[in-house]
Design an enzyme around this catalytic site. Sequence first.
Site, PDB file in Angstrom:
ATOM      1  N   GLU A   1       1.149  -1.380   0.178  1.00  0.00           N
ATOM      2  CA  GLU A   1       0.152   0.043   0.150  1.00  0.00           C
ATOM      3  C   GLU A   1       1.023   0.792  -0.269  1.00  0.00           C
ATOM      4  O   GLU A   1       1.916   0.919   0.553  1.00  0.00           O
ATOM      5  CB  GLU A   1      -1.006  -0.065   1.337  1.00  0.00           C
ATOM      6  CG  GLU A   1      -1.292   1.374   1.668  1.00  0.00           C
ATOM      7  CD  GLU A   1      -1.786   1.280   3.045  1.00  0.00           C
ATOM      8  OE1 GLU A   1      -1.846   2.609   3.513  1.00  0.00           O
ATOM      9  OE2 GLU A   1      -2.367   0.377   3.945  1.00  0.00           O
TER      10      GLU A   1
ATOM     11  N   LYS B   1     -10.868  -2.207   8.219  1.00  0.00           N
ATOM     12  CA  LYS B   1      -8.656  -2.026   8.770  1.00  0.00           C
ATOM     13  C   LYS B   1      -9.192  -1.698  10.741  1.00  0.00           C
ATOM     14  O   LYS B   1      -9.770  -0.405  10.968  1.00  0.00           O
ATOM     15  CB  LYS B   1      -7.997  -1.158   8.150  1.00  0.00           C
ATOM     16  CG  LYS B   1      -6.883  -0.531   8.844  1.00  0.00           C
ATOM     17  CD  LYS B   1      -6.809   0.405   7.965  1.00  0.00           C
ATOM     18  CE  LYS B   1      -5.039   1.738   8.426  1.00  0.00           C
ATOM     19  NZ  LYS B   1      -5.047   2.303   7.679  1.00  0.00           N
TER      20      LYS B   1
END
Length: 217
Positions: free
Chosen positions: A45, A133
């Site tokens: 990411e 998350k």
Amino acid sequence: MSNQTTFSWEAFEAAPVVGILRGVTVDTLNRIIPVYQKAGFSTIEITMNTEGATDLIAQLRDEYPSLNVGAGTVCSMDDLEKALMAGAQFIVTPILNEEVIIKCKEIGVPSFVGALTPTEIYNAWTLGAAAVKVFPCSQFGVGYIKDVLAPLNTIKLLPTGGVTKDNIADFFKVGAIGVGMGGSLFPKPLMEEGKEEELMQYLISLKKEIPTATILS
């Protein structure tokens, strides 16, 4: 751009770690990513508050077709549009933005949505997050994930923040389907030029801490 436009769950499940890179340069990526892949990791990411983030995402998509390349710190629809234009295969947010989740679900791009409380986690999941998350997990730890999953056991949790080589196994043992890791995956001293072999050995040893029995199939 790579022909592989979709996120590979198979690759992620073989090494269920989202590696978070923030504030990196092209030179650093060129050194680090081959090491990361060789160590057996597949998902990276780039945060949108990194200078030139969209260019870095596009470059990774082009040069590493077997890598899952995503955009992090996506907080708005504007961020989302830029990330998708760059070729991001998955989206990570630090917060719960309903528009972003719904749009990602509509177009089939997995979103790993930032949430903390049980209510936020449940809302993110029901809106269509591919995984939630749990952030910032550094303040709550493994016990919090275990407690949340007791009543919300069907929700896929991806604790982020506070996950280290020493405790990563514990997060999987209590039911996390993956983790997000930044500085504890890419320690600053090992990011320096000339430390590639040390970084490789560190990453290989960290990957061994993931209990294979918990990895999805």
